[in-house]
Design an enzyme around this catalytic site. Sequence first.
Site, mmCIF file in Angstrom:
data_model
loop_
_atom_site.group_PDB
_atom_site.id
_atom_site.type_symbol
_atom_site.label_atom_id
_atom_site.label_comp_id
_atom_site.label_asym_id
_atom_site.label_seq_id
_atom_site.Cartn_x
_atom_site.Cartn_y
_atom_site.Cartn_z
ATOM 1 N N ILE A 30 0.816 -1.221 0.042
ATOM 2 C CA ILE A 30 0.041 -0.135 0.205
ATOM 3 C C ILE A 30 0.830 1.286 0.008
ATOM 4 O O ILE A 30 0.536 2.443 -0.309
ATOM 5 C CB ILE A 30 -1.068 0.142 1.158
ATOM 6 C CG1 ILE A 30 -2.053 0.723 0.932
ATOM 7 C CG2 ILE A 30 -0.258 0.349 2.542
ATOM 8 C CD1 ILE A 30 -3.306 0.003 -0.025
ATOM 9 N N HIS A 93 7.257 -11.866 5.201
ATOM 10 C CA HIS A 93 6.953 -11.443 4.127
ATOM 11 C C HIS A 93 8.152 -11.067 3.149
ATOM 12 O O HIS A 93 9.236 -10.656 3.529
ATOM 13 C CB HIS A 93 5.891 -10.181 3.970
ATOM 14 C CG HIS A 93 6.362 -9.166 4.828
ATOM 15 N ND1 HIS A 93 6.554 -8.941 6.096
ATOM 16 C CD2 HIS A 93 6.961 -7.966 4.272
ATOM 17 C CE1 HIS A 93 7.060 -7.838 6.807
ATOM 18 N NE2 HIS A 93 7.197 -7.134 5.675
#
Length: 128
Positions: A30, A93
Amino acid sequence: MASIFTRIIKGEIPSYKVAEDENYYAFLDINPLAKGHTLVVPKKEVDYIFDLDDETLSGMMVFAKRVARKIKEATGCRKVAVVVLGLEVPHAHIHLIPMNNENDVDFHRAKLQLSPEEFKEIAARLSL
Ligand code: AMP
């Protein structure tokens, strides 16, 4: 409490999904450094990437390879950087970042501000 990424995987929090299989999920970061900046996460919630079991860790890289190929094809970048860093989200991640030179992967740079329409359009182009 479930991590924000587990909540994204479950669909409780919206994301711009790029790819998914039984064990992994890929979605747009994002706060991207570049258009196409994508996160790959295991569905299994483990904080530190090297605490993942061997099968999950190696499978994650193979999944990331498929996503990275698509990013390279769709963006025309020279290479896709593979970055693991940060302490912000306690869910392992991998950042995949389209790269034309090494400065493209400087996390101190200002992030891009993209509209929802731009995110949607990029996710559609990267979608596997
Ligand atoms: P780090 O732990 O430093 O790798 O940072 C976590 C990354 O996740 C940052 O690049 C954030 O922009 C990204 N991030 C955090 N929340 C979300 C979200 N809801 N959707 C997409 N990306 C996110």
